[in-house]
Design a protein around this motif. Structure first.
Motif, short mmCIF file in Angstrom:
data_model
loop_
_atom_site.label_atom_id
_atom_site.label_comp_id
_atom_site.label_asym_id
_atom_site.label_seq_id
_atom_site.Cartn_x
_atom_site.Cartn_y
_atom_site.Cartn_z
N UNK A 163 4.01 -0.76 26.64
CA UNK A 163 3.71 0.16 27.73
C UNK A 163 4.77 0.16 28.82
N UNK A 164 5.46 -0.97 29.00
CA UNK A 164 6.47 -1.08 30.06
C UNK A 164 7.78 -1.63 29.50
N UNK A 165 8.54 -0.78 28.82
CA UNK A 165 9.82 -1.24 28.28
C UNK A 165 10.69 -1.84 29.39
N UNK A 166 11.34 -2.94 29.08
CA UNK A 166 12.20 -3.60 30.05
C UNK A 166 11.51 -4.65 30.89
N UNK A 167 10.19 -4.76 30.77
CA UNK A 167 9.48 -5.74 31.60
C UNK A 167 9.92 -7.16 31.28
N UNK A 168 10.19 -7.45 30.01
CA UNK A 168 10.61 -8.80 29.66
C UNK A 168 11.95 -9.12 30.32
N UNK A 169 12.89 -8.21 30.26
CA UNK A 169 14.19 -8.44 30.89
C UNK A 169 14.04 -8.65 32.40
N UNK A 170 13.19 -7.86 33.03
CA UNK A 170 12.96 -7.99 34.47
C UNK A 170 12.35 -9.35 34.80
N UNK A 171 11.35 -9.75 34.03
CA UNK A 171 10.69 -11.03 34.28
C UNK A 171 11.61 -12.21 34.01
N UNK A 172 12.42 -12.11 32.97
CA UNK A 172 13.37 -13.19 32.67
C UNK A 172 14.40 -13.34 33.78
N UNK A 173 14.86 -12.22 34.32
CA UNK A 173 15.83 -12.28 35.42
C UNK A 173 15.19 -12.93 36.65
N UNK A 174 13.95 -12.56 36.94
CA UNK A 174 13.24 -13.16 38.07
C UNK A 174 12.97 -14.64 37.83
N UNK A 175 12.64 -14.98 36.59
CA UNK A 175 12.40 -16.37 36.24
C UNK A 175 13.66 -17.21 36.45
N UNK A 191 14.23 -16.11 23.54
CA UNK A 191 12.92 -16.26 22.89
C UNK A 191 12.16 -17.46 23.44
N UNK A 192 12.87 -18.54 23.74
CA UNK A 192 12.25 -19.73 24.30
C UNK A 192 11.64 -19.40 25.66
N UNK A 193 12.41 -18.78 26.53
CA UNK A 193 11.91 -18.44 27.86
C UNK A 193 10.81 -17.38 27.81
N UNK A 194 10.92 -16.48 26.85
CA UNK A 194 9.89 -15.44 26.73
C UNK A 194 8.51 -16.04 26.45
N UNK A 195 8.47 -17.18 25.75
CA UNK A 195 7.18 -17.83 25.50
C UNK A 195 6.49 -18.19 26.82
N UNK A 196 7.26 -18.67 27.79
CA UNK A 196 6.70 -19.05 29.07
C UNK A 196 6.25 -17.82 29.86
N UNK A 197 7.06 -16.77 29.83
CA UNK A 197 6.71 -15.52 30.52
C UNK A 197 5.40 -14.96 29.97
N UNK A 198 5.31 -14.88 28.67
CA UNK A 198 4.10 -14.32 28.05
C UNK A 198 2.90 -15.21 28.30
N UNK A 214 4.04 -13.46 34.94
CA UNK A 214 4.28 -13.97 36.29
C UNK A 214 5.48 -14.91 36.21
N UNK A 215 6.63 -14.45 36.70
CA UNK A 215 7.88 -15.20 36.56
C UNK A 215 7.87 -16.52 37.31
#
Length: 136
Positions: A8-20, A48-55, A60-61
């Motif tokens: 639903x929100x393309x790019x959200x992972x990249x945004x959250x990873x940058x904030x993280x 992929x490792x960091x994405x596990x924490x984001x998800x 919430x970064x």
């Protein structure tokens, strides 16, 4: 936020990873995470490792960064500094850990949750631990 948020929100992972990344820079001083980063930046900064924490923290970064800091602190406590930047496998478990694992206290359900994830079930009656660390 639902599990299909990335659709639903393309790019959200990249945004959250940058904030993280920014959050980690603020909170890492003196932590096991900072040590792990000096040992292998590739390991700790893997997408992929960091994405596990984001998800895990529902996008919430800040909370994901805190969880990652705690993860490395616990990993250092349980397995030592030399295994901070290594994926833990059965060969990393000691005799007590293996005995606890073989007792069947934790089992994978044959069913999955509504998001398609495996379900881990803890059966307290089968718990067999000599030390509290074997329960983790």
């Amino acid at each position: 936020i639902g599990v299909d948020v990335e659709d639903k929100r393309p790019g959200i992972l990249d945004d959250c990873l940058a904030e993280m990344d920014l959050n980690l820079d603020e909170m890492k001083e003196g932590t096991a995470y900072e040590l792990a980063e000096t040992m292998s930046r590739d390991y700790v900064s893997s997408r992929e490792f960091r994405a596990m924490f984001i998800r895990s923290d529902r996008w919430n970064a800040w909370e994901a960064a805190e969880r990652m800091i705690r993860f490395f602190e616990l990993k250092r406590k349980l397995f030592g500094v030399d295994k901070l930047v290594k994926d833990i496998g059965l060969e990393d478990l000691d005799e007590d850990d293996m005995e606890s694992l073989k007792a069947g206290h934790h089992q994978m359900s044959p069913h999955k949750d509504s998001a398609g994830r495996l379900i881990l079930v803890g059966l307290l009656a089968l718990r067999k631990c000599k030390h509290v660390d074997n329960m983790l």
